[in-house]
Design a protein around this motif. Structure first.
Motif, PDB file in Angstrom:
ATOM      1  N   THR A  97       0.840  -1.190   0.000  1.00 56.19           N
ATOM      2  CA  THR A  97       0.000   0.000   0.000  1.00 56.19           C
ATOM      3  C   THR A  97       0.874   1.238   0.000  1.00 56.19           C
ATOM      4  O   THR A  97       2.068   1.180   0.319  1.00 56.19           O
ATOM      5  CB  THR A  97      -0.941   0.023   1.222  1.00 56.19           C
ATOM      6  N   ASN A  98       0.287   2.344  -0.400  1.00 59.84           N
ATOM      7  CA  ASN A  98       0.918   3.651  -0.271  1.00 59.84           C
ATOM      8  C   ASN A  98       0.315   4.323   0.960  1.00 59.84           C
ATOM      9  O   ASN A  98      -0.887   4.603   0.975  1.00 59.84           O
ATOM     10  CB  ASN A  98       0.653   4.501  -1.519  1.00 59.84           C
ATOM     11  N   CYS A  99       1.130   4.524   1.970  1.00 61.15           N
ATOM     12  CA  CYS A  99       0.650   5.129   3.212  1.00 61.15           C
ATOM     13  C   CYS A  99       1.260   6.529   3.322  1.00 61.15           C
ATOM     14  O   CYS A  99       2.484   6.680   3.402  1.00 61.15           O
ATOM     15  CB  CYS A  99       1.031   4.271   4.408  1.00 61.15           C
ATOM     16  N   LEU A 100       0.401   7.538   3.314  1.00 61.97           N
ATOM     17  CA  LEU A 100       0.839   8.928   3.275  1.00 61.97           C
ATOM     18  C   LEU A 100       0.313   9.680   4.486  1.00 61.97           C
ATOM     19  O   LEU A 100      -0.832   9.486   4.904  1.00 61.97           O
ATOM     20  CB  LEU A 100       0.325   9.610   2.003  1.00 61.97           C
ATOM     21  N   LYS A 101       1.144  10.546   5.032  1.00 64.09           N
ATOM     22  CA  LYS A 101       0.690  11.421   6.108  1.00 64.09           C
ATOM     23  C   LYS A 101      -0.115  12.558   5.490  1.00 64.09           C
ATOM     24  O   LYS A 101       0.240  13.093   4.446  1.00 64.09           O
ATOM     25  CB  LYS A 101       1.878  11.959   6.897  1.00 64.09           C
ATOM     26  N   ALA A 102      -1.214  12.921   6.135  1.00 63.34           N
ATOM     27  CA  ALA A 102      -2.112  13.927   5.569  1.00 63.34           C
ATOM     28  C   ALA A 102      -2.802  14.695   6.685  1.00 63.34           C
ATOM     29  O   ALA A 102      -2.718  14.339   7.866  1.00 63.34           O
ATOM     30  CB  ALA A 102      -3.152  13.255   4.676  1.00 63.34           C
ATOM     31  N   ARG A 103      -3.476  15.757   6.285  1.00 64.44           N
ATOM     32  CA  ARG A 103      -4.324  16.518   7.208  1.00 64.44           C
ATOM     33  C   ARG A 103      -5.749  16.505   6.644  1.00 64.44           C
ATOM     34  O   ARG A 103      -5.974  16.877   5.490  1.00 64.44           O
ATOM     35  CB  ARG A 103      -3.825  17.948   7.377  1.00 64.44           C
ATOM     36  N   LEU A 104      -6.672  16.050   7.466  1.00 64.35           N
ATOM     37  CA  LEU A 104      -8.077  16.080   7.081  1.00 64.35           C
ATOM     38  C   LEU A 104      -8.596  17.504   7.278  1.00 64.35           C
ATOM     39  O   LEU A 104      -8.606  18.024   8.390  1.00 64.35           O
ATOM     40  CB  LEU A 104      -8.874  15.099   7.939  1.00 64.35           C
ATOM     41  N   LEU A 105      -8.999  18.137   6.174  1.00 64.98           N
ATOM     42  CA  LEU A 105      -9.473  19.522   6.238  1.00 64.98           C
ATOM     43  C   LEU A 105     -10.966  19.595   6.541  1.00 64.98           C
ATOM     44  O   LEU A 105     -11.414  20.449   7.308  1.00 64.98           O
ATOM     45  CB  LEU A 105      -9.171  20.238   4.922  1.00 64.98           C
ATOM     46  N   SER A 106     -11.749  18.696   5.935  1.00 64.25           N
ATOM     47  CA  SER A 106     -13.189  18.703   6.162  1.00 64.25           C
ATOM     48  C   SER A 106     -13.777  17.385   5.692  1.00 64.25           C
ATOM     49  O   SER A 106     -13.170  16.663   4.894  1.00 64.25           O
ATOM     50  CB  SER A 106     -13.856  19.863   5.405  1.00 64.25           C
ATOM     51  N   SER A 107     -14.972  17.078   6.186  1.00 69.49           N
ATOM     52  CA  SER A 107     -15.682  15.882   5.750  1.00 69.49           C
ATOM     53  C   SER A 107     -17.176  16.071   5.957  1.00 69.49           C
ATOM     54  O   SER A 107     -17.605  16.599   6.988  1.00 69.49           O
ATOM     55  CB  SER A 107     -15.196  14.648   6.521  1.00 69.49           C
ATOM     56  N   ASN A 108     -17.952  15.647   4.967  1.00 71.28           N
ATOM     57  CA  ASN A 108     -19.402  15.643   5.091  1.00 71.28           C
ATOM     58  C   ASN A 108     -19.941  14.425   4.347  1.00 71.28           C
ATOM     59  O   ASN A 108     -19.167  13.540   3.944  1.00 71.28           O
ATOM     60  CB  ASN A 108     -20.003  16.944   4.551  1.00 71.28           C
ATOM     61  N   GLU A 109     -21.245  14.361   4.141  1.00 66.23           N
ATOM     62  CA  GLU A 109     -21.845  13.199   3.510  1.00 66.23           C
ATOM     63  C   GLU A 109     -21.389  13.011   2.066  1.00 66.23           C
ATOM     64  O   GLU A 109     -21.440  11.903   1.528  1.00 66.23           O
ATOM     65  CB  GLU A 109     -23.368  13.306   3.564  1.00 66.23           C
ATOM     66  N   GLN A 110     -20.964  14.093   1.423  1.00 65.52           N
ATOM     67  CA  GLN A 110     -20.527  14.018   0.028  1.00 65.52           C
ATOM     68  C   GLN A 110     -19.082  13.564  -0.119  1.00 65.52           C
ATOM     69  O   GLN A 110     -18.666  13.159  -1.207  1.00 65.52           O
ATOM     70  CB  GLN A 110     -20.699  15.384  -0.660  1.00 65.52           C
ATOM     71  N   GLY A 111     -18.288  13.636   0.942  1.00 67.66           N
ATOM     72  CA  GLY A 111     -16.887  13.241   0.867  1.00 67.66           C
ATOM     73  C   GLY A 111     -16.023  14.097   1.767  1.00 67.66           C
ATOM     74  O   GLY A 111     -16.524  14.884   2.577  1.00 67.66           O
ATOM     75  N   SER A 112     -14.725  13.959   1.610  1.00 70.09           N
ATOM     76  CA  SER A 112     -13.776  14.695   2.455  1.00 70.09           C
ATOM     77  C   SER A 112     -12.744  15.395   1.590  1.00 70.09           C
ATOM     78  O   SER A 112     -12.580  15.090   0.409  1.00 70.09           O
ATOM     79  CB  SER A 112     -13.083  13.736   3.431  1.00 70.09           C
ATOM     80  N   VAL A 113     -12.053  16.352   2.214  1.00 70.47           N
ATOM     81  CA  VAL A 113     -10.950  17.052   1.564  1.00 70.47           C
ATOM     82  C   VAL A 113      -9.717  16.879   2.436  1.00 70.47           C
ATOM     83  O   VAL A 113      -9.761  17.104   3.653  1.00 70.47           O
ATOM     84  CB  VAL A 113     -11.260  18.550   1.372  1.00 70.47           C
ATOM     85  N   LEU A 114      -8.620  16.474   1.794  1.00 69.37           N
ATOM     86  CA  LEU A 114      -7.381  16.198   2.514  1.00 69.37           C
ATOM     87  C   LEU A 114      -6.254  17.045   1.935  1.00 69.37           C
ATOM     88  O   LEU A 114      -6.245  17.361   0.741  1.00 69.37           O
ATOM     89  CB  LEU A 114      -7.000  14.719   2.389  1.00 69.37           C
ATOM     90  N   ASP A 115      -5.310  17.372   2.801  1.00 75.14           N
ATOM     91  CA  ASP A 115      -4.078  18.030   2.369  1.00 75.14           C
ATOM     92  C   ASP A 115      -2.953  17.017   2.504  1.00 75.14           C
ATOM     93  O   ASP A 115      -2.625  16.577   3.607  1.00 75.14           O
ATOM     94  CB  ASP A 115      -3.795  19.266   3.230  1.00 75.14           C
TER      95      ASP A 115
END
Length: 355
Positions: free
Chosen positions: A237-255
């Motif tokens: 697998t590719n395991c990456l460190k990230a920051r979760l910016l937001s999440s709702n029922e439609q999906g999430s946004v990550l940095d």
């Protein structure tokens, strides 16, 4: 009540805790693998089930019977060791018959049971042969027949395929699963080989540092790991460190490394997370449809597929591409990648995993 119930099993060796509060249930006829790296406590757990090690605390209940004070020889379990432990001076049929002799089974019944066991493992034609004149796979099947001939309630397998070469190991995985299903015997396997666990098991119990980390079907454990340790141990697998910016029922946004990407909906609070993306979930596409350009650093041919290591703005990525019998990008070339946001697994940061 489950056929096998392991409750809060713990084993300490002086100041070292080898198995820590381990609980697991196994249904009748099920094949369950204890999977984990060396030193994770899986073999110690198996030895406690077998009766070779006494638990520091906890209980093991088999078909309603508490095994805590039952010695190993009276538990009636079938066990296959890594080394097979066959008697070199005995023929195949004598090896298989040994356990029945110790139980005082009559000659007539013993011959019938041995013949049935050898037929099950397809070794009837080698009944008079000695172990030294047999291949590794054949010796492994003799060990299985010897374990099954006593009609055990539970079959325990301790890395039984680890001494075989890669090709024979794959063949014996199929053979072992066939034998287990035909015998209908409840089975617990210890292995550090994730492909073996996935090929053989109804469910996999992943262990780390003496603890049970996750239990599930091979598909669910592979597709929905609960931690970065499980995602990296159970396949590539590719395991990456990230920051979760937001999440709702439609999906999430990550940095991820300064790049914003879309992911699946999760219930985590915004903050540091880890993202797992399987190599086979990444597509190599034409530039107009690309989510990400990538430079080929390495390319390895594996016969049925190609494995690429790529340099991207997210970090280095592994990508697996099926061999289609046509030219593939070479090191130094730039290609373009795409994926489905739902294929990202967003995982909580595990300080111990990342230490």
């Amino acid at each position: 009540m489950s056929f096998l119930e392991i409750k809060a099993l713990t084993k300490r060796f002086n100041d070292v805790t080898a198995v820590d509060d381990f609980s697991l249930t196994v249904e009748r006829g099920e094949f369950v693998s204890l999977l984990g790296p060396s030193g994770c406590g899986k073999t110690t757990t198996l030895q406690m089930i077998a009766g070779f090690e006494r638990p520091s605390s906890g209980s093991i209940i088999l078909n309603g019977r508490n095994l805590s004070d039952v010695p190993a020889r009276k538990r009636g379990l079938g066990i296959v060791f890594q080394t097979y432990a066959l008697f070199p001076h005995m023929t195949v049929e004598q090896n298989v018959a040994f356990g029945l002799e110790m139980r005082g089974i009559s000659d007539t019944d013993r011959r019938a049971k041995v013949a049935s066991a050898l037929d099950l493992v397809q070794l009837s034609h080698l009944a008079k042969r000695f172990p030294k004149a047999m291949s590794g796979g054949q010796r492994q099947r003799v060990a299985l027949a010897r374990a099954l001939v006593i009609e055990p309630e539970l079959l325990l397998l301790d890395e039984p395929l680890s001494n075989l070469d890669a090709k024979l190991r794959e063949e014996m995985q199929l053979e072992l699963r066939r034998i287990q299903q035909e015998a209908g015997v409840t089975t617990v396997l210890v292995t550090h080989d994730q492909s073996e666990a996935m090929a053989l098991s109804d469910r996999i119990a992943v262990m780390q540092h003496g603890q049970l980390m996750q239990v599930g079907t091979p598909f669910d454990t592979y597709e929905k790991p609960r931690s970065s340790f499980i995602s990296t141990f159970l396949g590539k697998t590719n395991c990456l460190k990230a920051r979760l910016l937001s999440s709702n029922e439609q999906g999430s946004v990550l940095d991820v490394n300064g790049v914003q990407i879309k992911g699946p909906s999760v219930k985590f609070m915004p903050g540091q997370v880890e993202v797992s993306l399987r190599p086979e979930r990444i597509d190599i596409v034409d530039a107009p449809d690309s989510d990400l350009p990538a430079k080929v650093l390495e390319r390895i041919f594996l016969g049925d597929q190609w494995l690429f290591r790529l340099e991207t703005t997210l970090g280095d990525l592994l990508v697996v591409r099926r061999n289609r019998g046509r030219r593939e990008a070479e090191p130094g070339e730039t290609i373009h990648l795409s994926w489905t946001p739902e294929h990202f697994q967003i995982l909580p940061v595990n300080r111990e995993d990342s230490a």
